[in-house]
Design an enzyme around this catalytic site. Structure first.
Site, PDB file in Angstrom:
ATOM      1  N   ASP A  21       1.903  -5.658  14.324  1.00  0.00           N
ATOM      2  CA  ASP A  21       2.800  -4.908  13.437  1.00  0.00           C
ATOM      3  C   ASP A  21       4.015  -4.322  14.168  1.00  0.00           C
ATOM      4  OD1 ASP A  21       1.400  -5.325  11.096  1.00  0.00           O
ATOM      5  OD2 ASP A  21       0.374  -3.401  11.134  1.00  0.00           O
ATOM      6  N   HIS A  53       5.330  -9.265  11.128  1.00  0.00           N
ATOM      7  CA  HIS A  53       6.143  -9.188   9.900  1.00  0.00           C
ATOM      8  C   HIS A  53       7.610  -9.365  10.264  1.00  0.00           C
ATOM      9  CE1 HIS A  53       2.860  -7.582   7.445  1.00  0.00           C
ATOM     10  NE2 HIS A  53       2.630  -6.679   8.368  1.00  0.00           N
ATOM     11  N   HIS A  89      -4.808  -7.893  15.169  1.00  0.00           N
ATOM     12  CA  HIS A  89      -4.861  -6.760  14.227  1.00  0.00           C
ATOM     13  C   HIS A  89      -5.746  -7.165  13.044  1.00  0.00           C
ATOM     14  CE1 HIS A  89      -3.882  -3.316  11.964  1.00  0.00           C
ATOM     15  NE2 HIS A  89      -2.716  -3.671  11.455  1.00  0.00           N
ATOM     16  N   ASP A 139      -3.702  -8.002   5.865  1.00  0.00           N
ATOM     17  CA  ASP A 139      -2.517  -8.859   5.763  1.00  0.00           C
ATOM     18  C   ASP A 139      -2.457  -9.861   6.920  1.00  0.00           C
ATOM     19  OD1 ASP A 139      -2.150  -6.455   7.170  1.00  0.00           O
ATOM     20  OD2 ASP A 139       0.008  -6.512   6.973  1.00  0.00           O
ATOM     21  N   HIS A 180       0.816  -1.229   0.000  1.00  0.00           N
ATOM     22  CA  HIS A 180       0.000   0.000   0.000  1.00  0.00           C
ATOM     23  C   HIS A 180       0.851   1.282   0.000  1.00  0.00           C
ATOM     24  CE1 HIS A 180       0.339   0.331   4.375  1.00  0.00           C
ATOM     25  NE2 HIS A 180      -0.565  -0.582   4.645  1.00  0.00           N
ATOM     26  N   HIS A 220      -1.229   0.139  14.859  1.00  0.00           N
ATOM     27  CA  HIS A 220      -1.449   1.438  14.271  1.00  0.00           C
ATOM     28  C   HIS A 220      -2.895   1.603  13.790  1.00  0.00           C
ATOM     29  CE1 HIS A 220      -1.292   0.157   9.859  1.00  0.00           C
ATOM     30  NE2 HIS A 220      -1.046  -0.950  10.515  1.00  0.00           N
ATOM     31  N   GLU A 228      -6.164  -5.691  10.108  1.00  0.00           N
ATOM     32  CA  GLU A 228      -5.792  -5.346   8.736  1.00  0.00           C
ATOM     33  C   GLU A 228      -5.641  -6.628   7.918  1.00  0.00           C
ATOM     34  OE1 GLU A 228      -2.615  -2.467   8.369  1.00  0.00           O
ATOM     35  OE2 GLU A 228      -3.181  -2.040   6.290  1.00  0.00           O
ATOM     36  N   TYR A 288      10.122   0.450   8.610  1.00  0.00           N
ATOM     37  CA  TYR A 288       8.765   0.080   9.027  1.00  0.00           C
ATOM     38  C   TYR A 288       8.206   1.119   9.995  1.00  0.00           C
ATOM     39  CZ  TYR A 288       4.808  -2.872   9.871  1.00  0.00           C
ATOM     40  OH  TYR A 288       3.521  -3.346   9.918  1.00  0.00           O
TER      41      TYR A 288
HETATM   42 FE1  FEO Z   1      -1.218  -3.045   9.868  1.00  0.00          FE
HETATM   43 FE2  FEO Z   1       0.662  -5.705   8.951  1.00  0.00          FE
HETATM   44  O1  FEO Z   1      -0.891  -4.686   9.035  1.00  0.00           O
END
Ligand code: FEO
Length: 403
Positions: free
Chosen positions: A167, A228, A82, A86, A28, A148, A84, A195
Site C-alpha cells: 500500500d 495501488h 499485505h 484487496d 471502506h 498499515h 488485506e 492516500y
Molecule cells: Fe491495505 Fe490496499 O490494502
C-alpha cells in the site's frame, strides 16, 4: 494472438498483471473519485513468482494477464506483502489453480491469511532481512509492521532495485497508464497525499522509522511498484520526499473550517470564522460537510496547522455528518493541530461541547473558547466568530514563526 487483458512490462522480466477498478467510488469509507487499481506483479526467473494478488471480483483479469506471459500453473512462488482483501481476496482461488510451492509472507501474514482462508495453503514465513533466490534474481523481504496492517511487508527485487511496496507509496487512481510519469503531477501529488492522509496517517512515526531504516541500510530504488495506482520508474525520490514531508508535518498557516448546518446559522458562523482567520494571517479552507467527503477533509488536514469544527445541535447531539467526521478523524489522529469548536442551537447547546470532546480525543489542542449562537447569529455572535478565527490564526502563525 493479443490478449484481451495483456500484461505490462515494468522492468526486464517483471510484468504488471493487476486489475483496474474503474467503478469503485467508496473504498471502506474513503471516496475514490478516480477509482483504483489492484496491482500484482509477475517475476520471470527460474522460480516464477507472483507478488500479491487482487480483489476477488478481479480474479479472472489477474489470471488472464498472467496467462498472457506464462501458463499460471508455472508459478512457483507467491509473495503476500499485505493480507488485506484487496490484495489477497482471490488468493485461495489462485493458489488452487497455481498450486504454488510456497506462499511467502511474514509471521503475522501467516496468521492473518489463515484467519481468512484456513490452514491448508503452503504459507512460508519470512523475516525482516531474509532473502530468497529465484535463480539469477533475489528477493529481500523487509517487514513493515503497521504500514498499515501488522503483517505488512515490502519485497525488494535486489538486482533490479525494484521495490514492491504494497500500500505504501500508492494511490487510488484508475488509469490506462501504468507509470507515474504518464500521469499529470497535480493528480499524483493530490492522490498520493489523499492516500497517505486516509490510510497511513496514524502510523506516521512508523513511516518515518521505515524511511530512516531504508536510508540507514543504504538502499536505493530505481523502481517503486505499489499495490495501488501507477508504478514509479523515474524520479522515485519524489514520492519518497513526499512521504518524508507527510510523516513529519511542519507548522502551517492552513486552517480547515468544517461544519454542517440545519438552517444556515452554523454556515454563517463558518464564514465569519474564515474572515477572522484571514484577518489574522491564516489561510482558511472552508469545507461544508454537505459538499465535502470526510476523506477529502482528512486530505486537507494532512498539511494544515489548525482545525475548526462546527455543528448545530440536533436532538441534543451533533449533526450526523459532523459526528461521522469526528469519529473518522479520531481514528486518523492528525498530529500538531490547534483548533476550536462552534455551532448554533435553539434551547440547549449540546453539540459544541461534544465537538470539543472529540477534538481533545483526536489530539487537537483547543486554544480558543467556542463560538455559539442562539438560533441565528446576531452581530455579537459574529464578533465572537471573528474573535475565534483571529485567535486560531494567531496560534498557527505563532507556530509558523517559531519554525
Ligand atoms: Fe491495505 Fe490496499 O490494502
Amino acid at each position: 494472438m493479443t490478449s484481451n487483458f495483456p500484461a505490462v512490462p515494468i522492468a526486464p522480466d517483471v510484468y504488471w498483471v493487476g486489475a483496474i477498478d474503474w467503478d469503485i467510488r467508496d473504498f471502506h469509507g474513503y471516496a475514490t473519485s478516480r477509482g483504483t487499481t489492484y496491482n500484482a506483479f509477475l517475476i520471470i526467473a527460474d522460480k516464477i513468482t507472483l507478488i500479491d494478488a487482487v480483489k476477488k471480483q478481479f480474479q479472472a483479469e489477474l489470471i488472464q494477464r498472467i496467462s498472457a506471459i506464462i501458463p499460471p500453473e508455472k508459478i512457483d512462488y507467491i509473495v503476500s506483502n499485505h493480507a488485506e482483501m484487496d490484495h489477497s481476496g482471490c488468493l485461495r482461488e489462485v493458489a488452487d489453480l497455481v498450486k504454488p510451492e510456497k506462499i511467502f509472507t511474514s509471521a503475522k501474514g501467516i496468521k492473518a491469511l489463515q484467519q481468512h482462508f484456513g490452514n491448508d495453503l503452503p504459507l512460508t514465513p519470512v523475516q525482516d532481512g531474509d532473502r530468497v533466490d529465484l535463480g539469477g534474481k533475489t528477493l529481500l523481504f523487509m517487514e513493515t509492521p503497521m504500514l498499515h496492517w501488522p503483517e505488512s511487508m515490502f519485497t525488494l527485487l535486489e538486482e533490479q532495485r525494484l521495490l514492491f511496496s504494497q500500500d505504501a507509496m500508492g494511490m487510488h487512481v484508475a488509469s490506462a497508464e501504468r507509470f507515474a510519469d504518464e500521469i499529470p503531477d497535480y493528480i499524483l501529488e493530490y492522490e498520493a497525499a489523499k492516500y497517505y492522509a486516509n490510510i497511513l496517517l496514524p502510523y506516521s512515526k512508523l513511516v518515518r522509522k521505515q524511511l530512516d531504516k531504508i536510508a540507514g541500510q543504504g538502499l536505493a530504488f530505481d523502481i517503486i511498484a505499489p499495490d495501488h495506482g501507477p508504478v514509479w520508474r523515474r524520479d522515485v525520490d519524489r514520492i519518497l520526499q513526499w512521504y518524508h514531508r507527510w510523516s513529519d508535518p511542519q507548522p502551517s498557516p492552513r486552517v480547515i473550517v468544517t461544519y454542517d448546518t440545519m438552517w444556515g446559522s452554523t454556515a454563517t458562523m463558518a464564514r465569519a470564522i474564515a474572515e477572522g482567520l484571514k484577518q489574522g494571517g491564516a489561510r482558511p479552507r472552508v469545507m461544508p460537510l454537505g459538499a465535502c467527503h470526510r476523506s477529502d477533509v482528512a486530505t486537507e488536514i494532512l498539511e494544515a496547522g489548525g482545525l475548526v469544527v462546527g455543528s448545530p445541535t440536533l436532538n441534543g447531539n451533533l449533526f450526523p455528518t459532523v459526528a461521522d467526521l469526528m469519529v473518522y478523524l479520531r481514528g486518523l489522529r492528525p498530529p500538531h493541530l490547534v483548533g476550536a469548536a462552534f455551532g448554533s442551537y435553539g434551547w440547549a447547546c449540546k453539540s459544541v461541547p461534544q465537538v470539543e470532546e472529540f477534538l481533545r480525543e483526536t489530539g487537537v489542542d483547543i486554544i480558543s473558547e467556542a463560538a455559539k449562537a442562539v438560533y441565528v447569529p446576531d452581530e455579537a455572535a459574529l464578533r465572537e466568530c471573528n474573535r475565534l478565527g483571529r485567535e486560531v490564526a494567531a496560534a498557527v502563525m505563532s507556530r509558523c514563526d517559531q519554525q
